[in-house]
Design a protein around this motif. Sequence first.
Motif, PDB file in Angstrom:
ATOM      1  N   SER A  94       5.932  -2.240   3.148  1.00 51.15           N
ATOM      2  CA  SER A  94       5.612  -1.289   4.283  1.00 51.15           C
ATOM      3  C   SER A  94       6.265  -1.559   5.464  1.00 51.15           C
ATOM      4  N   ALA A  95       6.196  -0.374   6.399  1.00 49.67           N
ATOM      5  CA  ALA A  95       6.982  -0.406   7.461  1.00 49.67           C
ATOM      6  C   ALA A  95       6.624  -1.521   8.603  1.00 49.67           C
ATOM      7  N   ASP A  96       5.387  -2.026   8.215  1.00 51.11           N
ATOM      8  CA  ASP A  96       5.160  -3.030   9.260  1.00 51.11           C
ATOM      9  C   ASP A  96       5.456  -4.678   8.948  1.00 51.11           C
ATOM     10  N   GLY A  97       5.995  -4.507   7.603  1.00 51.48           N
ATOM     11  CA  GLY A  97       6.637  -5.642   7.014  1.00 51.48           C
ATOM     12  C   GLY A  97       5.963  -6.431   6.026  1.00 51.48           C
ATOM     13  N   LYS A  98       4.871  -5.860   5.868  1.00 52.19           N
ATOM     14  CA  LYS A  98       3.827  -6.558   4.758  1.00 52.19           C
ATOM     15  C   LYS A  98       4.524  -6.165   3.185  1.00 52.19           C
ATOM     16  N   GLU A  99       4.184  -7.028   2.341  1.00 50.63           N
ATOM     17  CA  GLU A  99       4.631  -7.013   0.939  1.00 50.63           C
ATOM     18  C   GLU A  99       3.541  -6.887   0.053  1.00 50.63           C
ATOM     19  N   PHE A 100       3.308  -5.977  -0.945  1.00 52.39           N
ATOM     20  CA  PHE A 100       2.167  -5.934  -1.814  1.00 52.39           C
ATOM     21  C   PHE A 100       3.109  -6.168  -3.326  1.00 52.39           C
ATOM     22  N   PHE A 101       2.719  -7.379  -4.035  1.00 53.75           N
ATOM     23  CA  PHE A 101       2.918  -7.407  -5.314  1.00 53.75           C
ATOM     24  C   PHE A 101       2.155  -6.979  -6.189  1.00 53.75           C
ATOM     25  N   VAL A 102       2.803  -5.850  -7.319  1.00 53.81           N
ATOM     26  CA  VAL A 102       2.045  -5.201  -8.101  1.00 53.81           C
ATOM     27  C   VAL A 102       2.306  -5.514  -9.383  1.00 53.81           C
ATOM     28  N   PRO A 103       1.570  -6.313 -10.192  1.00 57.83           N
ATOM     29  CA  PRO A 103       1.920  -7.010 -11.566  1.00 57.83           C
ATOM     30  C   PRO A 103       2.383  -5.982 -12.866  1.00 57.83           C
ATOM     31  N   HIS A 104       1.785  -4.547 -12.500  1.00 60.02           N
ATOM     32  CA  HIS A 104       2.138  -3.758 -13.654  1.00 60.02           C
ATOM     33  C   HIS A 104       1.877  -2.356 -12.930  1.00 60.02           C
ATOM     34  N   PRO A 105       2.868  -1.444 -13.058  1.00 57.46           N
ATOM     35  CA  PRO A 105       2.514  -0.064 -12.749  1.00 57.46           C
ATOM     36  C   PRO A 105       1.164   0.491 -12.885  1.00 57.46           C
ATOM     37  N   ASP A 106       0.306  -0.102 -13.910  1.00 61.30           N
ATOM     38  CA  ASP A 106      -1.069   0.481 -14.258  1.00 61.30           C
ATOM     39  C   ASP A 106      -1.763   0.137 -12.638  1.00 61.30           C
ATOM     40  N   PHE A 107      -1.283  -0.629 -12.074  1.00 61.14           N
ATOM     41  CA  PHE A 107      -2.110  -1.024 -10.871  1.00 61.14           C
ATOM     42  C   PHE A 107      -1.870  -0.417  -9.449  1.00 61.14           C
ATOM     43  N   ILE A 108      -1.047   0.945  -9.814  1.00 61.86           N
ATOM     44  CA  ILE A 108      -0.591   1.658  -8.460  1.00 61.86           C
ATOM     45  C   ILE A 108      -0.915   2.968  -8.935  1.00 61.86           C
ATOM     46  N   SER A 109      -1.035   3.802  -7.911  1.00 60.58           N
ATOM     47  CA  SER A 109      -1.289   5.368  -8.108  1.00 60.58           C
ATOM     48  C   SER A 109      -0.934   6.021  -6.783  1.00 60.58           C
TER      49      SER A 109
END
Length: 66
Positions: free
Chosen positions: A11-26
């Motif tokens: 994200s623009a504020d420098g945070k990172e979000f690990f997503v183990p599989h595309p099913d966990f994002i929409s």
Amino acid sequence: MHQNLPLVVRSADGKEFFVPHPDFISMGNDAIGIVIVHTEKGYVMLDVENVTAIEFERAESKAPQK
């Protein structure tokens, strides 16, 4: 996101979000849609305009180090 690989959303504020599989994002269908990243502690809602990168993990990067 159809590669079925783990990914990292930055994200623009420098945070990172690990997503183990595309099913966990929409994503929403509208032009100002929201990305929802599911985490172990719940979920995070990001405005699409604040996403700076989506990086896919390659299978070889998950291989054990020798």
